[in-house]
Write a protein that holds these residues in place. Structure first.
Motif, short mmCIF file in Angstrom:
data_model
loop_
_atom_site.label_atom_id
_atom_site.label_comp_id
_atom_site.label_asym_id
_atom_site.label_seq_id
_atom_site.Cartn_x
_atom_site.Cartn_y
_atom_site.Cartn_z
N VAL A 329 3.64 -3.26 -8.84
CA VAL A 329 3.38 -2.16 -7.92
C VAL A 329 1.94 -1.69 -8.09
O VAL A 329 1.47 -1.48 -9.21
CB VAL A 329 4.36 -0.98 -8.16
N LEU A 330 1.24 -1.54 -6.96
CA LEU A 330 -0.16 -1.12 -6.96
C LEU A 330 -0.25 0.32 -6.49
O LEU A 330 0.38 0.70 -5.49
CB LEU A 330 -0.99 -2.01 -6.05
N TYR A 331 -1.06 1.11 -7.16
CA TYR A 331 -1.19 2.51 -6.80
C TYR A 331 -1.89 2.69 -5.45
O TYR A 331 -1.65 3.66 -4.73
CB TYR A 331 -1.96 3.26 -7.89
N GLU A 332 -2.76 1.73 -5.11
CA GLU A 332 -3.54 1.86 -3.88
C GLU A 332 -2.70 1.66 -2.62
O GLU A 332 -3.13 1.99 -1.52
CB GLU A 332 -4.69 0.84 -3.86
N TYR A 333 -1.52 1.08 -2.76
CA TYR A 333 -0.70 0.78 -1.59
C TYR A 333 0.54 1.67 -1.56
O TYR A 333 1.20 1.86 -2.57
CB TYR A 333 -0.30 -0.70 -1.58
N GLY A 334 0.83 2.19 -0.38
CA GLY A 334 1.94 3.12 -0.26
C GLY A 334 1.66 4.38 -1.05
O GLY A 334 0.58 4.96 -0.99
N THR A 335 2.65 4.79 -1.82
CA THR A 335 2.50 6.01 -2.64
C THR A 335 2.34 5.69 -4.12
O THR A 335 2.23 6.59 -4.94
CB THR A 335 3.73 6.92 -2.46
N GLY A 336 2.36 4.41 -4.47
CA GLY A 336 2.28 4.03 -5.87
C GLY A 336 3.63 4.10 -6.56
O GLY A 336 3.72 3.93 -7.78
N ALA A 337 4.70 4.35 -5.78
CA ALA A 337 6.05 4.40 -6.32
C ALA A 337 6.97 3.61 -5.40
O ALA A 337 6.82 3.65 -4.18
CB ALA A 337 6.54 5.84 -6.45
N VAL A 338 7.90 2.87 -5.98
CA VAL A 338 8.81 2.02 -5.21
C VAL A 338 10.22 2.22 -5.72
O VAL A 338 10.46 2.28 -6.93
CB VAL A 338 8.41 0.53 -5.34
N MET A 339 11.18 2.33 -4.79
CA MET A 339 12.58 2.41 -5.21
C MET A 339 13.12 1.00 -5.39
O MET A 339 12.92 0.12 -4.55
CB MET A 339 13.40 3.20 -4.20
N GLY A 340 13.82 0.79 -6.51
CA GLY A 340 14.37 -0.52 -6.82
C GLY A 340 15.78 -0.66 -6.28
O GLY A 340 16.68 0.08 -6.69
N VAL A 341 15.95 -1.62 -5.35
CA VAL A 341 17.26 -1.87 -4.76
C VAL A 341 17.57 -3.35 -4.97
O VAL A 341 17.41 -4.17 -4.07
CB VAL A 341 17.28 -1.51 -3.25
N PRO A 342 17.99 -3.71 -6.16
CA PRO A 342 18.11 -5.14 -6.50
C PRO A 342 19.11 -5.93 -5.66
O PRO A 342 18.94 -7.14 -5.49
CB PRO A 342 18.53 -5.12 -7.98
#
Length: 822
Positions: A329-342
């Motif tokens: 996950v890159l901080y520069e893209y989106g909000t820098g946070a991603v929800m994990g939905v495996p």
């Protein structure tokens, strides 16, 4: 007229005469249609390469053609003169960048002039000259005043070899586009231009550019990267802070089993501070920062992470989900946070399996009742295990969930863009200084417009320290505050050179203006550029930035147009032995050598004839020789006709014969073909091919029993006018030999006569039982009955008719007659 085609004397003669007469100088003229033809201006490296020759030859043909059509044509040239090569040369050779740049410009200007290009040199601009970067700085201040220029600390792309920051667009395969060194991440305070404020307009207005190649528009569309989704507010259990997460698959929110933060996310330090996770997480972050952006986002890279020990709350079901830090996950893209939905994302599935995290299915295929399929199901389907939303389709569920989140203040419907703000700070000397001052009392203060330009000092010491050399020049660094008059320091970062090239086409409209970057009236007369020509490698950076600048300047009230380039031609590369020319491969062909050996007209003709402009061109020594032979053939054609006319050797008749009619038709066919190829398709190669056929026709006409003098002179004049945009020196010389006193390049482009295009006689194939036995030359308007009669009376048919009966005749009008016998 000289016996032989002496290109050296001819080209020098006419280049000097055109310059002395200011033949290509242009002024605004509201009574005439304007046409702005522009090739991307070069970096002054000191030497032209064949790619330059191709680019500029294409533009010159267009400019000359449009001039002869009666347009008031602006065709300027200048120099994209700031940048790292000059500074690196200064470090290596102890030559001041300004001197290195001036010397290279002088050499390249002479090379361009040797090509006979129709530039208005009175409009020449150099981006490293104070009278140019004065206005680059002024434009920066306008962006600052309108809230489109700002400074912030962020992780940036750092090239350890060039010792400077790079914009995202200047990083290719995680390496510096200029030196190929692997790029590192570094936290610095940097200046940005807010291009994201125009993201949607940059995307929408691509539809207003039908004259652009589709591939370039697709590249820009993908780079802008618009997506519609929802920003969902998870809550950090430990601190109570919101964690915005952007997603386009909010129908899977009930399947979230963990949350991921980018290593650079500012919340990470707060979550781990004073906990047992602080050391392992910090160590992991250091390791990730050594990875390239390409590595981190590549599908092949192993997905790694570390648990922060903290939890977040899912806003829809209140479940506690662990917060992890990962390498993907890159901080520069989106909000820098991603929800994990495996259960519904392949990357998340791999990560969950690796670290034994929960996998919860919330979407299943239509008409199936499978709780878990052993792999991620990533398509739309029916929502399950999703509370009140269970049973809805993914499409309907996304709509309902988005509305619910907004209604409850738990999220908001959001449009997201891949495009990021343009980082323009460079820690180098050879660039336009950013006109900002730092005062202990007043803070950050823009330089007053009346104090521009902020001049680069002439003498600096280059130290590969990663800091701008301007930091060590006291007379530059130390200044006074424009507000309080106290001691202050100047900004020592300089601007990305793409800032300079984002508005140069506007300066060309008014290059001597000392009061403003350009007058609105002159810019509005010339803009937008009718035809822009350059390499496809500029599809993202330069073309995107120039579009952004134009839109912003229109909003500042400086322009009326919102797009800089109406039509765009991206020419292919010049290859040799199937590869791009380069010194390392030993396959470079020097334009200077070709011009010295064959002349500029030959170089121009070959490079325009060898391939359509948008395709790659394979260099051919034989092709150059062939172009040279053709120009000699044109020379001899005119010379011999003039000699015969002068000596009275031609059998001249005022009456029109069949041969006269054929030459007259060929002349008008050629006018139509060349005009269409230049006007509609830029098919220079087929236009030149048509001219070669015209020359063949003129040679054939000379071999006839008699000639019509008026038609002959008209045909020769037409040939030279049509050929003039391609080979300007030769045609100017032969035009003079025909007794003309004004330049051929000021002549009107000829019109073709529709009635002259009709073929007077056509050739019909005669078949007997499907096999070709003869050809019939017949009037184009011949009737079917007359054609059948000619076929039956043909000697070959009559010979066969003695042994076999004619059963029937098959006639294909204008093409063939098949006599069926048996």
């Amino acid at each position: 007229m000289a016996e032989k085609y002496n290109f050296r004397e001819i080209e020098k003669k006419w280049q000097q005469k055109w310059a002395a007469e200011n033949l290509y100088r242009v002024r605004e003229d509201s009574s005439r249609k304007k046409y702005y033809c522009l090739e991307m201006f070069p970096y002054p490296s000191g030497n032209l390469h064949m790619g330059h020759v191709r680019n500029y030859a294409i533009g010159d043909v267009v400019a000359r053609f449009k001039t002869m059509q009666g347009y008031n044509v602006l065709h300027p040239m200048g120099w994209d003169a700031f940048g790292l090569p000059a500074e690196n040369a200064a470090i290596q050779n102890r030559i001041p960048p300004a001197k290195w740049t001036r010397d290279n410009i002088k050499a390249m200007r002479e090379q361009l002039k040797s090509m006979g290009l129709s530039y208005d040199w009175s409009r020449e601009v150099t981006t490293s000259a104070p009278d140019y970067y004065h206005w680059t700085q002024w434009l920066f201040l306008q962006f600052y005043k309108h809230g489109l220029a700002y400074k912030k600390e962020a992780y940036v792309n750092w090239c350890p070899d060039c010792h400077t920051v790079l914009a995202n667009e200047q990083v290719v395969n995680n390496a510096c586009e200029r030196c190929a060194t692997i790029v590192e991440k570094k936290a610095l305070e940097q200046w940005y231009l807010k291009i994201t404020a125009y993201a949607q307009e940059l995307l929408d207005s691509l539809t207003e550019l039908p004259g652009w190649p589709e591939k370039v528009k697709i590249m820009q569309e993908n780079w802008i990267g618009r997506s519609e989704g929802v920003e969902i507010y998870f809550t950090a259990e430990k601190t109570g802070e919101q964690i915005p997460v952007y997603t386009t698959r909010h129908d899977t929110i009930f399947g979230v089993t963990y949350l991921v933060l980018a290593p650079e996310h500012p919340l990470v330090k707060k979550l781990i501070k004073g906990t047992s996770a602080e050391q392992p997480v910090s160590q992991f972050i250091k390791q990730v920062q050594q990875m390239s952006e390409i590595e981190r986002t590549s599908a092949e890279t192993e997905k790694k992470g570390v648990f922060t020990g903290a939890y977040a709350l899912n806003p829809l079901n209140g479940e506690r989900v662990p917060i992890w830090v990962t390498n993907y996950v890159l901080y520069e893209y989106g909000t820098g946070a991603v929800m994990g939905v495996p259960a519904h994302d392949e990357r998340d599935f791999m990560f969950a399996q690796k670290y034994d995290l929960a996998i919860k299915t919330v979407i299943q295929p239509v008409e199936q009742t499978i709780d878990f399929m052993g792999e991620a199901y990533t398509l739309d389907g029916i929502m399950i295990n999703s509370g009140d939303f269970s049973g809805l389709s993914s499409e309907v569920g996304r709509k309902k969930i988005a509305e619910y989140l907004e209604q409850k203040g738990l999220g908001k419907i959001t449009v997201n863009y891949r495009l990021r703000d343009w980082l323009i700070s460079r820690q180098r000397y050879w660039g336009a200084p950013i006109p900002v001052i730092y005062c202990e009392k007043c803070g950050m203060v823009p330089v007053s417009e009346e104090d521009l330009p902020v001049l680069l000092p002439g003498e600096v010491e280059f130290q590969p320290s990663g800091e701008s050399p301007l930091r060590y020049v006291a007379e530059f660094l130390e200044t006074t505050c424009p507000q309080c008059g106290g001691q202050a320091l100047r900004e020592t970062d300089t601007m990305d050179t793409f800032v300079c090239s984002s508005w140069y086409f506007l300066r060309f409209t008014d290059p001597q203006n000392r009061e403003k970057p350009f007058s609105r009236e002159k810019a509005n007369y010339w803009m937008n550029v009718d035809q822009y020509i350059g390499g496809v490698e500029h599809a993202i950076m330069h073309l995107m930035y120039a579009r952004f600048f134009t839109k912003a300047l229109a909003d500042f009230g400086l322009l009326k147009v919102r797009e800089p380039f109406q039509n765009l031609l991206t020419q292919g590369m010049v290859l040799k032995d199937g590869q791009k020319m380069s010194k390392s491969k030993g396959n470079v062909v020097s334009p200077e050598e070709i011009i010295a050996r064959y002349g500029a007209d030959t170089a121009r003709l070959f490079i325009l004839f060898a391939a359509p402009p948008e395709r790659d061109l394979e260099w051919s020594d034989q092709g150059v020789e062939g172009s040279y032979r053709f120009l000699n053939r044109v020379w001899r054609l005119v010379k011999n006709y003039l000699a015969d006319l002068t000596a009275g050797k031609l059998n001249v008749s005022p009456e029109f014969s069949e041969e006269d009619e054929e030459l007259y038709r060929l002349m008008h066919v050629t006018i139509k073909k060349v005009s269409a190829d230049l006007e509609e398709r830029f098919n220079f190669n087929t236009a030149i091919s048509a001219l070669m056929e015209f020359v063949n026709g003129l040679y054939h006409y000379r071999e006839g029993v008699r000639q019509n003098k008026d038609l002959l002179i008209k045909a020769l004049e037409t040939l030279l006018i049509l050929l003039a945009p391609f080979t300007p020196h030769l045609c100017e010389e032969l035009w003079e030999a025909l007794g003309k006193e004004t330049s051929i390049h000021l002549e009107d482009w000829p019109d073709y006569q529709e009635e002259a295009l009709q073929t007077k006689k056509i050739e019909i194939v005669l078949q007997i039982n499907g096999k070709v036995r003869d050809h019939l030359l017949v009037p184009a308007e011949i009737s079917r009955e007359e054609l059948e009669k000619l076929a039956i009376n043909n000697q070959r048919v009559q010979e066969r008719a003695e042994q076999a009966e004619i059963k029937r005749l098959i006639v294909v009008p204008g093409k063939l007659v098949n006599v069926v016998m048996g």
